[in-house]
Design a protein around this motif. Structure first.
Motif, PDB file in Angstrom:
ATOM      1  N   LEU A  26       9.014  -0.819   6.586  1.00 26.79           N
ATOM      2  CA  LEU A  26       7.552  -0.849   6.586  1.00 26.79           C
ATOM      3  C   LEU A  26       7.018  -1.072   5.179  1.00 26.79           C
ATOM      4  O   LEU A  26       6.129  -1.904   4.954  1.00 26.79           O
ATOM      5  CB  LEU A  26       7.011   0.464   7.163  1.00 26.79           C
ATOM      6  CG  LEU A  26       5.490   0.658   7.163  1.00 26.79           C
ATOM      7  CD1 LEU A  26       4.805  -0.431   7.965  1.00 26.79           C
ATOM      8  CD2 LEU A  26       5.131   2.038   7.701  1.00 26.79           C
ATOM      9  N   MET A  27       7.569  -0.359   4.228  1.00 26.57           N
ATOM     10  CA  MET A  27       7.114  -0.505   2.847  1.00 26.57           C
ATOM     11  C   MET A  27       7.467  -1.878   2.278  1.00 26.57           C
ATOM     12  O   MET A  27       6.720  -2.439   1.470  1.00 26.57           O
ATOM     13  CB  MET A  27       7.705   0.614   1.986  1.00 26.57           C
ATOM     14  CG  MET A  27       7.118   1.991   2.314  1.00 26.57           C
ATOM     15  SD  MET A  27       7.645   3.295   1.153  1.00 26.57           S
ATOM     16  CE  MET A  27       9.349   3.521   1.655  1.00 26.57           C
ATOM     17  N   ALA A  28       8.579  -2.442   2.736  1.00 25.57           N
ATOM     18  CA  ALA A  28       8.976  -3.769   2.251  1.00 25.57           C
ATOM     19  C   ALA A  28       7.989  -4.835   2.711  1.00 25.57           C
ATOM     20  O   ALA A  28       7.596  -5.717   1.929  1.00 25.57           O
ATOM     21  CB  ALA A  28      10.384  -4.104   2.740  1.00 25.57           C
ATOM     22  N   PHE A  29       7.571  -4.760   3.961  1.00 26.73           N
ATOM     23  CA  PHE A  29       6.579  -5.719   4.441  1.00 26.73           C
ATOM     24  C   PHE A  29       5.239  -5.503   3.740  1.00 26.73           C
ATOM     25  O   PHE A  29       4.518  -6.454   3.431  1.00 26.73           O
ATOM     26  CB  PHE A  29       6.405  -5.606   5.959  1.00 26.73           C
ATOM     27  CG  PHE A  29       7.352  -6.476   6.731  1.00 26.73           C
ATOM     28  CD1 PHE A  29       7.181  -7.858   6.749  1.00 26.73           C
ATOM     29  CD2 PHE A  29       8.412  -5.932   7.435  1.00 26.73           C
ATOM     30  CE1 PHE A  29       8.055  -8.676   7.456  1.00 26.73           C
ATOM     31  CE2 PHE A  29       9.293  -6.737   8.140  1.00 26.73           C
ATOM     32  CZ  PHE A  29       9.119  -8.118   8.150  1.00 26.73           C
ATOM     33  N   ASP A  30       4.917  -4.238   3.478  1.00 26.14           N
ATOM     34  CA  ASP A  30       3.683  -3.939   2.751  1.00 26.14           C
ATOM     35  C   ASP A  30       3.717  -4.568   1.356  1.00 26.14           C
ATOM     36  O   ASP A  30       2.716  -5.104   0.877  1.00 26.14           O
ATOM     37  CB  ASP A  30       3.496  -2.427   2.664  1.00 26.14           C
ATOM     38  CG  ASP A  30       2.166  -2.048   2.032  1.00 26.14           C
ATOM     39  OD1 ASP A  30       1.146  -2.655   2.400  1.00 26.14           O
ATOM     40  OD2 ASP A  30       2.155  -1.164   1.157  1.00 26.14           O
ATOM     41  N   THR A  31       4.871  -4.524   0.727  1.00 31.03           N
ATOM     42  CA  THR A  31       5.020  -5.109  -0.609  1.00 31.03           C
ATOM     43  C   THR A  31       4.768  -6.613  -0.577  1.00 31.03           C
ATOM     44  O   THR A  31       4.165  -7.170  -1.512  1.00 31.03           O
ATOM     45  CB  THR A  31       6.436  -4.829  -1.149  1.00 31.03           C
ATOM     46  OG1 THR A  31       6.626  -3.411  -1.224  1.00 31.03           O
ATOM     47  CG2 THR A  31       6.631  -5.447  -2.522  1.00 31.03           C
ATOM     48  N   LEU A  32       5.198  -7.269   0.487  1.00 30.19           N
ATOM     49  CA  LEU A  32       4.961  -8.714   0.602  1.00 30.19           C
ATOM     50  C   LEU A  32       3.487  -9.064   0.632  1.00 30.19           C
ATOM     51  O   LEU A  32       3.093 -10.177   0.272  1.00 30.19           O
ATOM     52  CB  LEU A  32       5.617  -9.250   1.883  1.00 30.19           C
ATOM     53  CG  LEU A  32       7.141  -9.292   1.947  1.00 30.19           C
ATOM     54  CD1 LEU A  32       7.578  -9.796   3.311  1.00 30.19           C
ATOM     55  CD2 LEU A  32       7.709 -10.176   0.847  1.00 30.19           C
ATOM     56  N   LEU A  33       2.654  -8.115   1.057  1.00 30.67           N
ATOM     57  CA  LEU A  33       1.222  -8.379   1.226  1.00 30.67           C
ATOM     58  C   LEU A  33       0.384  -7.889   0.057  1.00 30.67           C
ATOM     59  O   LEU A  33      -0.842  -7.977   0.095  1.00 30.67           O
ATOM     60  CB  LEU A  33       0.750  -7.713   2.525  1.00 30.67           C
ATOM     61  CG  LEU A  33       1.329  -8.332   3.803  1.00 30.67           C
ATOM     62  CD1 LEU A  33       1.154  -7.397   4.983  1.00 30.67           C
ATOM     63  CD2 LEU A  33       0.654  -9.666   4.084  1.00 30.67           C
ATOM     64  N   ARG A  34       1.033  -7.376  -0.962  1.00 29.34           N
ATOM     65  CA  ARG A  34       0.266  -6.874  -2.115  1.00 29.34           C
ATOM     66  C   ARG A  34       0.125  -7.952  -3.178  1.00 29.34           C
ATOM     67  O   ARG A  34       0.980  -8.780  -3.355  1.00 29.34           O
ATOM     68  CB  ARG A  34       0.958  -5.654  -2.692  1.00 29.34           C
ATOM     69  CG  ARG A  34       0.893  -4.440  -1.755  1.00 29.34           C
ATOM     70  CD  ARG A  34       1.246  -3.161  -2.466  1.00 29.34           C
ATOM     71  NE  ARG A  34       1.174  -2.025  -1.566  1.00 29.34           N
ATOM     72  CZ  ARG A  34       0.897  -0.796  -1.966  1.00 29.34           C
ATOM     73  NH1 ARG A  34       0.633  -0.555  -3.227  1.00 29.34           N
ATOM     74  NH2 ARG A  34       0.855   0.192  -1.100  1.00 29.34           N
TER      75      ARG A  34
END
Length: 527
Positions: free
Chosen positions: A519-527
């Motif tokens: 979840l955090m990895a996908f969030d990082t892609l969107l930052r």
């Protein structure tokens, strides 16, 4: 057995359904005759009718479908629902959106013995009076200027139904105020809408039953910040905002707001358009009398759905034939195709109404089902759709049943004849009729590229003109169709747990309380 001798069984346990499974599919081309087109019509209220002549159901299918609705006690279950039975088994709640427009089977009392219908009528009286005072200039913006625009902030059922109805009414009656909507938490949605309004002349409606909807509160705060940034002397942002919420929510009765109007847990979001959720903005935009006309049309359809015999009951017929398409012919998708630009957002509302209600894989007792339930629903107005996705509908590998909606007369009455004396409404309806026949009959050609297989089923909901009454009937037709299909599938059509998991993960992500690495990895892609 449950109270009132109502019983609940899964669809595949019903004798009539098992008999339906033994029937051979019929040739749509042979069923579609001139006499069938004239005869296969049922009423749906306010002059709206449902024609199923281009559906692949013959006399034997109709007899068994009628037996199925009786065996599954659909009318009895509707009566129990309308009388205040606990039909939302997941949340252990009554389902009472019908009470917003009529008392079908008498009074419904809450746990304290209070008349719930009277509560809904009181809220309608309150927001009708409020709208009248706004129109008369007795209630103005905080700087003393008259309100000319009303802007609803909400998402899901607080946006889709009211927005669809607002757009559908724009051409039917003269507007008293301009209506606008903000729903998406994407800041570009709010920015685009706010850029075109006068802050001093805009009344905002904040709609959240719980008072805690993340997207809605985020947009509220964005709007309040935008209003404050204008630095207009005397402007008090909160005093240009009303709330539609439950009486127990954090928003209820707030002294920072101009007023509050109430709904309760017995009205689900996607069924809330005839409550204060739709009533406040529609009464402000068009007048309380127009909203009353919409309610009248909805009440007519409710009465037909509850009382008419099977062959005369359009919502019940539509539901039963839809089940035949889904569970006997195994078509997983259906398209709703209104030949009316005024209904441009109506398919979007029906996507939520149908897919959020009947997109369930367990029965009302939480047990897994062994058959398919709600179909995928999509749609677009004709004739635009003809130049978009009809290619797949006509010649694609999958058969997709179609539900057309059409009107004999244009809504606005602004039309012209061409050199041959043919006006645009005539061309629109000629296209609609042609598509029904093209889908059903097809066309053989020596060139496979130009060959149309036909056998593609469709139904037609048709009215004289899209008036407020007809719009109300159309809304209630689909609400009752979805309800009846939920009864047939033995599912709970009135909760929506499928939206919760994503909300929970979002909250954990924003608060930093998650350890889910993916979840955090996908969030990082969107930052």
């Amino acid at each position: 057995m449950e109270k009132n001798n109502i019983s609940y069984i899964d669809l595949d346990q019903a004798k009539a359904f098992k008999a339906l499974e033994t029937l051979s599919p019929l040739s749509l081309e042979k069923l579609l005759t001139t006499s069938a087109i004239a005869e296969k019509t049922a009423a749906s209220g306010a002059g709206l009718s449902y024609n199923y002549a281009a559906m692949p159901v013959g006399e034997k299918q109709l007899e068994l479908l009628e037996q199925l609705t009786e065996e599954m006690q659909l009318i009895g279950k509707f009566r129990l629902l309308a009388a205040g039975g606990v039909m939302n088994t997941g949340e252990k709640r009554k389902v009472l959106h019908h009470l917003c427009r009529s008392e079908l089977v008498g009074k419904v009392l809450d746990e304290k013995g209070q008349d719930i219908g009277a509560f809904y009528r009181e809220q309608q009286r309150r927001f009708s009076d409020f709208a009248g005072k706004v129109h008369a200039g007795e209630i103005t913006g905080s700087t003393g200027k008259a309100f000319t625009t009303v802007l609803q902030i909400g998402i899901g059922g607080s946006d889709l139904g009211p927005r669809a109805l607002y757009l559908a009414l724009e051409g039917a009656v003269e507007a008293k105020m301009k209506g606008l909507f903000i729903s998406n938490v994407d800041p570009d949605d709010a920015a685009a809408v706010l850029s075109g309004i006068d802050p001093e002349r805009t009344l905002f409606i904040l709609v959240s039953k719980s008072g805690t909807t993340q997207e809605t509160l985020t947009n509220r705060d964005l709007v309040l910040s935008w209003l404050e940034s204008k630095e207009i002397p005397g402007l008090k942002p909160g005093k240009q905002m009303v709330a539609v919420t439950s009486a127990t929510s954090p928003l209820a009765g707030s002294d920072t707001l101009l007023d509050s109007f109430y709904i309760d847990d017995f009205i689900g979001g996607r069924y809330s358009s005839t409550s204060a959720v739709g009533g406040v903005i529609l009464s402000l935009a068009f007048g309380p009398e127009v909203f009353d006309r919409l309610l009248k049309g909805a009440a007519e359809t409710d009465a037909i759905a509850l009382n008419a015999p099977f062959r005369e009951n359009a919502p019940l017929l539509d539901a039963a034939i839809g089940l035949y398409l889904r569970n006997i012919l195994h078509y997983p998708v259906t398209a709703v195709l209104p030949y009316s630009q005024a209904l441009s957002r109506f398919p979007a509302h029906l996507q939520q109404l149908d897919m959020e209600s009947n997109g369930k894989r367990v029965n009302r007792d939480g047990k897994p089902l062994g058959y398919s339930t709600g179909p995928v629903v999509f749609g677009e107005p004709g004739t635009n759709g003809q130049h978009s996705f009809y290619q797949l509908l006509h010649q694609g590998t999958d058969i997709i049943p179609l539900q057309f909606v059409g009107f004999k007369k244009s809504q606005r009455g602004e039309d012209r004849n061409d050199e041959a004396g043919i006006n645009s409404q005539r061309k629109l309806n000629a296209n609609l009729a042609a598509q029904i026949i093209a889908f059903a009959k097809g066309k053989e050609d020596v060139n496979p590229n130009k060959s149309f297989p036909g056998g593609r089923p469709s139904s037609l909901l048709v009215g004289d003109r899209l008036s407020p009454e007809v719009l109300g009937a159309l809304l209630a037709h689909f609400e009752n169709k979805v309800m009846f299909q939920g009864f047939l599938w033995n599912i709970n059509s009135f909760d929506q747990e499928g939206v919760q998991l994503g909300k929970i993960l979002t909250k954990k992500l924003l608060s930093g309380e998650t350890e889910d690495q993916e979840l955090m990895a996908f969030d990082t892609l969107l930052r």
